[in-house]
Design an enzyme around this catalytic site. Structure first.
Site, PDB file in Angstrom:
ATOM      1  CB  SER A 250      73.141 102.256  97.643  1.00 21.20           C
ATOM      2  OG  SER A 250      73.834 102.577  98.816  1.00 21.20           O
TER       3      SER A 250
ATOM      4  CB  SER B 155      74.620  99.307 100.103  1.00 16.74           C
ATOM      5  OG  SER B 155      73.393  99.862  99.688  1.00 16.74           O
TER       6      SER B 155
ATOM      7  CE  LYS C  58      70.801  97.426  98.693  1.00 14.40           C
ATOM      8  NZ  LYS C  58      71.050  98.876  98.654  1.00 14.40           N
TER       9      LYS C  58
END
Lengths: 560, 680
Positions: free
Chosen positions: A236, A212, A137
């Site tokens: 997330s 996210s 990420k």
């Protein structure tokens, strides 16, 4: 497409070696069957509403560990790490135009893989992630790739150090393929709040992948990488795992070092893992867990070998989870939850009962308070944590005549609307005169949530709930309705407030017109009880019949 | 740098240091303290927030005891400590000339520091400076910091407010920054007090606003830096990246047991040893000096002698070579040995001094040096007389001149004799059978004469060296003797009395030389001046003291008697006398008010302020001096006259002068030399 996914050499290899977990993976060798299965998913919309009742003729195999498979084939020299890397890079190139899950693809993939091959040649010991293709990420710092946190203000920013989790993965031989897209600084539930691009859901490219960590989930779902790192502040990791039909784990707060993770809400943030099987997730989590002297909130508690606890499905008794007390959180199946989600979770509950669990409903009275408390705490902390993005020392700076306009213009230009909104909310909540009414009360709620969870986990071994109140929704659907989007976090935020570990794994599908969409089951455990979650999740996954969580487009190729 | 993903980690040392400081400042320690974030945007704060301790500091509610310096009137004070907390440092701004940009040095950003907040107990700039220097001593003694203000290891922001007497609540406070030295703290506060008092008295109280002012060292004043619009909202909230700090009783007890003896305890102990407050403050000021002194005393050295050696020659040497006492080669053991050797009469004080310098610079032992150089002192009067005779015989020309009235050639002879004896004549003998009477070869008259510095001048005795050598130099026939050309400031305490006139006379004939500046200081008692200022609780030193300086041009300036109605005509008379006797010497008159203090303190202040080199004061023949011929011990200022007090406590050389009749010469007293007879 399929041939690249199921490298024939893997299959030969599999037949030669007995896997701990994969006696059933031999079935997996049937291309036709898989093909048929995905066809069936497409064609049998009638059944997809009750996907767990799929015709027994559509027999599917449970997911297998990509990591173990890679390891075995590398050790047996069936395949070179470079070949695996090339295969993934090819698939990434093919799928990326539709999925858009990567913000940056590493130029060093082949180089990293070659290093592994050299090690194999020299008969050196291989780390647990040797040759494993990993996505990271973008809010997790990597020294050789830009790390922007999905924000314009950090566009092109190259960190001076690797996050501890990244460092540990590298030490285990992981091949980092790239940086995955995300909502700016983790603020969002759809990955639409990224400053750079919108990632789509590989199951249906008109839908959101969740957020996210949408890029990390979509990348694993689209098989652009084997496993990936995400971060979970309010769900997330778990919500996108549910939307994309992959396994995601949010470990206990403090289990994995946050050093190198761009802070959103420091008291809630954790780095989590995605994989296409529980075993992969476990191996990755195992690699990145442990105390770190650079993170004062990381736990000194010893890390048990998470992967080795996962028993081979071969040796499973008929009721492998006998005696396990499971609490179904009653508040998670009430109003506002999609019917399809409720029925899928009920079916999953029935499956757990079949495995020998005793499932009872438990109530968490503070459950509904968690969401507002979470948004106050997370916004408050983020208003502070994001102060450092001022354009003074790094990142995009807007030239200005004097200091306050330099700050103002750099931040106005560099930060997106969602981030600005949360900074404003957080600043307000911490302001003199409002602190007691908001921040302090939210902390009191947090204490209450922790207490409720503790009580429920004293009574039960694990708690279960859906990972999200719905399956993946359409792109743009909730973009202008932040409250509806925030409400989507209801299933997950309480776990962050309590700091507990939770595993999400796909447990079924709901029909959504054109395609069936995966639904995730959330399993919550006591602090540092990841081992139990993974064990339960593994058995659940390996025994779940009739579901195969590979997006059809990945098998068939995306329509261009 | 506040890089993305970077996290703070607590340095365990800072907790230990905070506990040490908390204990040393008599604080209550918090067993559970936590960290908070204080938020504001500024380029010296890379993260946009400062990690600090807001509502639960690690230590609270303590106090510190200290002694004010004797020259400022002395006194013991206790100041309350509100809290001690841990926080991280910010970066350092570097401003450059062009003004179009500034740079920031972030090297110290994130480094932990301790902030100590005092109660509003401090009433003057002096007290604040002394409080700050006591904090510096404490942290140095504890080994927590080097406390160096120049390096920024110890920094200090002050808040000043004034209020009329009787008002309970404090006035509006003003913060002053940019204080880089204790003297700056002292002066900035006094300036700020006078500024605020002035605004009060002018009815402009509303002009005192809550603001941050900057101390400008050059202009010696404070100027507005930024005005605060109300209270800034720092939006404090608990720091989520750092766990709370939990102290155990065992941890605290362990640290408590390891604490060194702190300055206040040292001072009390030294005081009990019989040292004067001046000595106590000097010794207890510096941890290294303390350690050294304690080690010397432990070896059984005489306390007063050890004090004098350390405060005198050793301190001067340290200053000269810019070393600290633990860096010189002289070990405390050897100093104790040296003192014992002098006390036991093995060597003279003069020799002691000589080998002291060798010991300090080269090391070695006292014993080996004495043996090596054959320095055991000559005490046999016959031997001394023989040397004197030899000196006279070898220098007939000088002897001639001396007999012709050039009495100051004493110094020359003294030098010759010391040279011949290799310095082995004890200056403590105090006199020498040395002066030949005209026309005879016998030594009939006893002349007291000190040799101590004729060969090896040291600052304390500079005035003796100066006057004698210069005079000798004027004889035009001396080789190897140079004059000291450096201009000195010589201050004579001027009063309308015999003693003062005598002192001036001596100064003019024996002390002052060309280039020197002569200051006539008159201390007046004009108590009425102060009355208007006692209205305020915190009278400023600057505003309530008045120092009038009148530069006198040749030809005589007119002094108008402004204060107190004292007839100051005698000052003019004195000045004219000076101009008559030493036409080339600059003379000026200084008048200063006593400001409610005693006269001696006012003189000391003035000495310091004007950087005076030699202070001359007329001395009455006191009974104790006459009978005992020695000073009072015990360091008490009571029972000592002003002259004695000044001789004892003045930083520069102070000479007490008693004129002995019309032609009886002078009896001089300095700290080192008692009852030194100088015949006319």
């Amino acid at each position: 497409m399929l041939s690249s996914l199921q490298n024939p050499r893997f299959l030969i290899f599999q037949s030669q070696f007995q896997f701990n977990f994969s006696s059933k993976t031999l079935n997996f060798s049937s291309k036709r069957r898989l093909f048929h299965f995905s066809n069936a998913l497409h064609s049998s919309q009638a059944v997809s509403e009750q996907p767990q009742t799929l015709s027994p003729t559509l027999k599917t195999s449970p997911p297998t560990s990509q990591i173990l498979k890679t390891r075995k084939s590398l050790l047996s020299r069936e395949i070179k790490a470079v070949e695996i890397a090339e295969e993934y890079l090819n698939r990434l190139r093919q799928t990326e135009p539709q999925v858009k899950s990567f913000l940056h693809v590493s130029e060093n993939v082949i180089k990293q893989a070659e290093e592994i091959d050299r090690k194999i040649e020299r008969n050196e010991e291989l780390g647990s992630l040797a040759g494993v293709i990993v996505g990271v990420k973008d809010n997790i710092c990597t020294v050789d790739m830009p790390s922007t946190g999905g924000s314009r203000i950090l566009e092109g920013y190259r960190p001076a150090f690797d996050a501890t989790a990244v460092k540990k993965m590298r030490e285990c031989g992981a091949v980092l393929i790239g940086k995955t897209n995300m909502d700016e600084f983790g603020m969002g539930s759809t990955t639409e709040a990224s400053s750079f691009q919108v990632t789509t859901n590989p199951w249906d490219v008109t839908r959101v992948p969740g957020g996210s960590s949408g890029g990390s989930a979509a990348a694993v779902s689209a098989r652009q990488c084997m496993v990936s790192l995400g971060s979970d502040t309010g769900g997330s990791v778990r919500q996108p795992a549910s939307f994309c039909g992959v396994v995601g784990i949010k470990p206990t707060y403090g289990r994995v070092s946050r050093f190198g993770l761009m802070a959103y809400a420091s008291s809630l943030d954790v780095i989590g893992c995605f994989g296409s099987s529980v075993v992969d997730t476990a191996i990755l989590l195992d690699a990145i867990s442990g105390h770190d002297s650079r993170d004062a909130t990381s736990s000194k508690r010893e890390v048990p070998n998470l992967a080795s606890q996962l028993v081979s499905t071969e040796s499973l008794e008929s009721k492998p989870l006998k005696g396990l007390k499971v609490g179904l959180i009653s508040e998670t199946l009430g109003d506002g939850i999609d019917v399809g989600v409720v029925s899928t979770i009920q079916a999953a509950t029935a499956h757990l009962e079949e495995l020998g669990c005793t499932v009872t409903e438990v109530s968490l009275p503070s459950f509904s308070l968690g969401l507002p408390a979470y948004y106050i705490l997370a916004s408050s902390e983020s208003s502070s944590n994001l102060s450092r993005y001022d354009g003074v020392r790094y990142g995009n700076q807007v030239a200005a005549e004097e200091l306050s306009s330099l700050y103002g213009a750099s931040r106005a230009n560099g930060l997106g609307p969602e981030v600005k909104m949360r900074i404003l909310m957080g600043t307000y909540a911490l302001s003199a005169g409002y602190y007691d009414a908001y921040y302090k009360r939210a902390q009191q709620v947090r204490t209450l949530v922790k207490k409720n969870f503790k009580e429920a986990l004293d009574e039960n071994d694990i708690l279960i709930s859906p990972a999200a109140p719905s399956a993946a929704y359409k792109l743009g659907e909730k973009k202008d309705d932040p409250l509806a989007m925030y409400a989507g976090d209801i299933m997950t935020v309480n776990v962050n407030l309590a700091g507990l570990p939770a595993l999400v794994l796909p447990c079924g599908f709901v029909d959504s017109g054109a395609t069936a969409l995966p639904i995730g089951l959330q399993i919550i455990g006591a602090a540092f009880d990841e081992g139990k979650l993974l064990r339960v999740g593994h058995i659940f996954e390996q025994t779940l019949q009739g579901c195969r969580f590979v997006p059809p487009a990945v098998v068939e190729g995306f329509p261009s | 740098m506040g890089l993305p993903g970077a996290l703070p980690v607590l340095n365990s040392k800072v907790i230990e240091f905070a506990v040490k400081v908390g204990l040393a400042l008599n604080c209550k320690l918090s067993f559970n303290s936590k960290f908070d974030r204080k938020q504001y945007f500024y380029p010296d704060l890379p993260k946009g927030y400062q990690i600090s301790q807001f509502d639960i500091p690690i230590a609270t509610n303590g106090y510190v005891d200290l002694d004010l310096p004797v020259e400022f009137g002395g006194g013991h004070r206790r100041f309350g400590i509100t809290r001690v907390h841990i926080e991280e440092d910010a970066g350092k701004f570097l401003h450059f000339g062009t003004g179009s940009y500034s740079q920031v040095d972030l090297n110290r950003a994130g480094v932990p520091l301790l902030e100590i907040v005092s109660e509003p107990d401090i009433r003057s700039g002096l007290e604040a400076a002394e409080y700050a220097s006591e904090i510096q001593r404490v942290v140095r003694f504890l080994g927590v910091s080097n406390g160096n203000m120049q390096e920024g290891s110890l920094r200090c922001d002050v808040n000043v407010s004034v209020r009329p007497i009787g008002q309970l609540e404090f006035g509006t406070k003003v913060e002053i920054k940019n204080l880089n030295a204790f003297s700056g703290v002292h002066r900035a506060i006094d300036y700020e007090i006078s500024r605020q008092v002035k605004l009060h008295t002018q009815g402009q109280r509303d002009q005192i606003v809550q603001e941050t002012r900057l101390w400008e060292e050059g202009a010696q004043k404070t100027v507005t830096m930024r005005k605060k619009e109300g209270l800034a909202d720092y939006r404090y909230f608990p720091e989520p990246d750092l766990p709370e700090v939990v102290l155990t009783t065992a941890y605290i007890d362990n640290i408590k047991a390891s604490l060194p003896e702190l300055p206040e305890l040292k001072r009390r102990r030294y005081e009990k040893m019989g040292l004067s407050m001046q000595d106590v403050l000097f010794l207890a000021n510096d941890i290294q000096i303390c350690k050294y002194f304690d080690a010397v005393i432990e070896k059984g050295a005489d306390v007063k002698m050890a004090t004098n050696w350390i405060m005198g020659d050793i301190a001067a040497y340290l200053k000269d070579v810019k070393l600290s006492i633990d860096e010189i080669k002289l070990t405390p053991e050897e100093l104790a040995e040296l003192i014992a050797s002098i006390k036991g009469g093995i060597i003279s004080g003069k020799i002691g001094k000589e080998i002291l310098f060798e010991l300090m610079s080269k090391g070695g032992t006292v014993k080996s040096l004495i043996e090596e150089k054959d320095l055991v002192q000559i005490v046999d009067p016959n031997e001394i007389e023989r040397m004197v005779g030899k000196a006279l015989a070898e220098n007939p020309k000088q002897l001639e001149l001396y007999r012709g009235g050039k009495t100051k050639l004493q110094g020359f002879f003294a030098g010759q004799i010391m040279k011949a004896s290799k310095g082995c004549i004890d200056d403590c003998l105090g006199f020498l059978y040395s002066t030949p009477v005209e026309g005879s070869g016998d030594y009939k008259e006893i002349l007291p004469f000190r040799f101590s510095s004729a060969v090896n001048p040291i600052p304390e005795d500079a005035f003796l060296v100066g006057s004698h050598l210069v005079d000798v130099g004027k004889a035009d026939d001396m080789e190897g003797v140079t004059t000291t050309a450096t201009a000195r400031k010589i201050m004579v305490v001027a009063d309308p009395g015999r003693e003062s006139a005598g002192a001036l006379q001596w100064a003019l004939s024996h002390c002052v030389v060309e280039h020197d500046e002569l200051i006539l200081l008159h201390v007046q008692n004009a108590a009425s001046w102060r009355n208007s200022f006692t209205f305020f609780r915190r009278p400023s030193q600057n505003s309530s003291s008045t120092s009038v300086s009148i530069e006198s041009a040749h030809g005589g300036g007119v002094v108008s008697a402004t204060g107190g109605g004292v007839d100051l005509e005698f000052l003019e008379v004195m000045k004219r006398a000076c101009e008559a006797m030493q036409p080339k010497v600059r003379v000026r008159i200084e008048r200063v008010d006593m400001e409610g203090k005693d006269k001696a303190s006012a003189i000391l202040n003035q000495c310091k302020a004007l950087s005076v080199d030699v202070l001359v004061i007329g001395q009455r023949r006191s009974i104790s001096n006459a009978i005992l011929g020695c000073r009072l011990s015990g360091g008490s200022t009571k029972g000592m006259d002003n002259a004695e007090y000044l001789i004892e406590n003045c930083k520069c050389t102070c000479v007490g002068v008693q004129k002995k009749g019309q032609n009886g010469g002078y009896v001089l007293n300095t700290r080192k030399h008692r009852n030194f007879w100088l015949l006319a």
